[in-house]
Design a protein around this motif. Sequence first.
Motif, PDB file in Angstrom:
ATOM      1  N   GLU A  10      46.141  37.562  31.696  1.00  0.00           N
ATOM      2  CA  GLU A  10      45.125  38.438  30.965  1.00  0.00           C
ATOM      3  C   GLU A  10      43.811  38.188  31.608  1.00  0.00           C
ATOM      4  N   LYS A  11      43.515  36.928  32.017  1.00  0.00           N
ATOM      5  CA  LYS A  11      42.050  36.595  32.739  1.00  0.00           C
ATOM      6  C   LYS A  11      42.205  36.880  34.170  1.00  0.00           C
TER       7      LYS A  11
ATOM      8  N   LYS B 115      44.019  39.727  35.217  1.00  0.00           N
ATOM      9  CA  LYS B 115      43.527  41.265  35.185  1.00  0.00           C
ATOM     10  C   LYS B 115      42.132  41.529  35.244  1.00  0.00           C
ATOM     11  N   LYS B 116      41.513  40.818  34.801  1.00  0.00           N
ATOM     12  CA  LYS B 116      39.854  41.181  34.578  1.00  0.00           C
ATOM     13  C   LYS B 116      39.096  40.678  35.923  1.00  0.00           C
TER      14      LYS B 116
ATOM     15  N   ASN C 232      35.522  42.307  38.250  1.00  0.00           N
ATOM     16  CA  ASN C 232      34.427  41.405  38.337  1.00  0.00           C
ATOM     17  C   ASN C 232      33.560  41.379  39.627  1.00  0.00           C
TER      18      ASN C 232
END
Length: 572
Positions: free
Chosen positions: A237-238, A240-241, A245
């Motif tokens: 999930e991290k 994917k962000k 960014n």
Amino acid sequence: LSKNKIEHDISDKYLSEQDFNKIYKYSWTFSKWSDKSEMSKELLYENINLGKLFYIEFHHFLVPIIKKFIEVIKIFNQYKASKFFTSYPFYNIVKLIIPSVNLVGKKQKRHDHFLYDSIKFQFTDSLSINIPRKYYSQLKKISETALHTLLKEKNPKTNTKSILLVEFDPLKYEKFFKTSNDFEINLLLFNRRRPVIWNKKSFSIIKNSNCRIIATHNLIDTEITKKIEKTQFLFEEKIKKFDGNDFFTTFFSIDRFSFWSVIKQDFLSLCKKRILESINEIEITKKLFEENKISCVLILSESGFNEQIVIGLTREKKIPIILIQHGLYWETLENRESDEFEGIFPNESDKFLVWGKITEKHAIDCGYSKKTENLGSLIHDKIFDLKNIISNNKKNYILLATSSPATNEAYDLTVKTLENYEKAIETICKTVSKMKKKLIIKLHPFQEEQDIEPIVKIIDKKIVVKKIGDILPLVESCEIFLTIDYSTTMLEALILNKPIISIRVKDRSLKQLPPIFDLNACIQTTIENFETTLTKVLDDADLRTNIIKNGQKFVDNYLSHKGDSVQKTLRF
């Protein structure tokens, strides 16, 4: 283009020496993206920066892109009024700098294949296969389970130190493994990348030593598996962000041009693959330390994926880490930054065991005096043992040890270097064949090594190209040892009194040469002068004697405790 007599320029010509230096600096900086505070906190797991673990692999991916990017900037600045056309492989790079660029041909499918996505297995000199990393891990697990049955569980010596060896080759360190039986220590071999055993000899070495193989298949239970899956989901999930960014857009920039959009998909793919793998590896390594009382750890590099994990986990436990020199380095202060990047210095390790006085001085000059111990070379002891029994009559061929240009070296990516390499191979083959001498070529075992056999066989089908196996038996029986530029195998040849000719191919624009050249331990020549040089060495006995004498002086300076290094290291 040249064959069809089409006028053209090579993009390399737009790069100055300063530009090449910029490529090196940028590539080192960008590869360490995860060290930035914005990222390091996000990627911390068990006090290990997960993004840093694969920086070497990311660097291999980055260098060609950075080189092209800078070339396009330079070309655009010189021809701003021109129309630009490009094919798809470079379209995304060019479009960032020249929005009006015209695409020639069709879009192509993206291939997100990275350096360590597969493992190359060379079964014979003519048969090789690339095994995907995932399947290799499964096969390795099955083979090690079978090995434990064959080897039977060894009872460790009681009340003695247990030494963890990380990614060691039993064949290369044969004498170290065998001699360990005479000492009150237990060896634990932890190889996650390289096979523990792959032939009869490596099996025999492990079987007849007091070394135990870490049974990784026994380290993971249901509870740990659930923890791994849960942690992997959180980090996925991290990752994917990362896509949205702004840090990446700003960070991956050259001369105010951001190339983030060019590498984004590949970067996210690599991050996902390696970060999820690293969580599994960390949990395996944690369990290893929980189940074994380890006194110290031996590593060969600080930059390896699994080595970094071991370093991270031992730091909290205050277990000493010993870094062992594993090759003939380019020991000049000019090359210090590159050495630091490659992980050959003890930034994280407690001790650095070097081969001799030259590396000891270099380490001290670079600020590592308190950590450095001069104990000799573990891998060359057996060669000194052999030297006394090798017959001097076996001199029936010329041996060439070669390694092709690498994708992580900017100068190696120039057309001139690539052409020089092929020209050198052709010149050597034609010259040796013309002299009616037998030639054997030993390729470097690196994953991306170029297969030169098609070039060689066109010139002379009798030339032997060896892609697998130990080079030492070949060095023993050769008349003259040839190498392209610089190689650790030169040391084996020097120990065995072989005259060495180094053929210059790569132009790294470094002003300082490594000590082996400064001390005239071998002859350096160009491709153009190779035939003249080889003829002199073959015909002039005094010249050969002089080269060999200089070689022995270098060996005396470069290797301490010759033949006794294993004993000294085990006592240490």
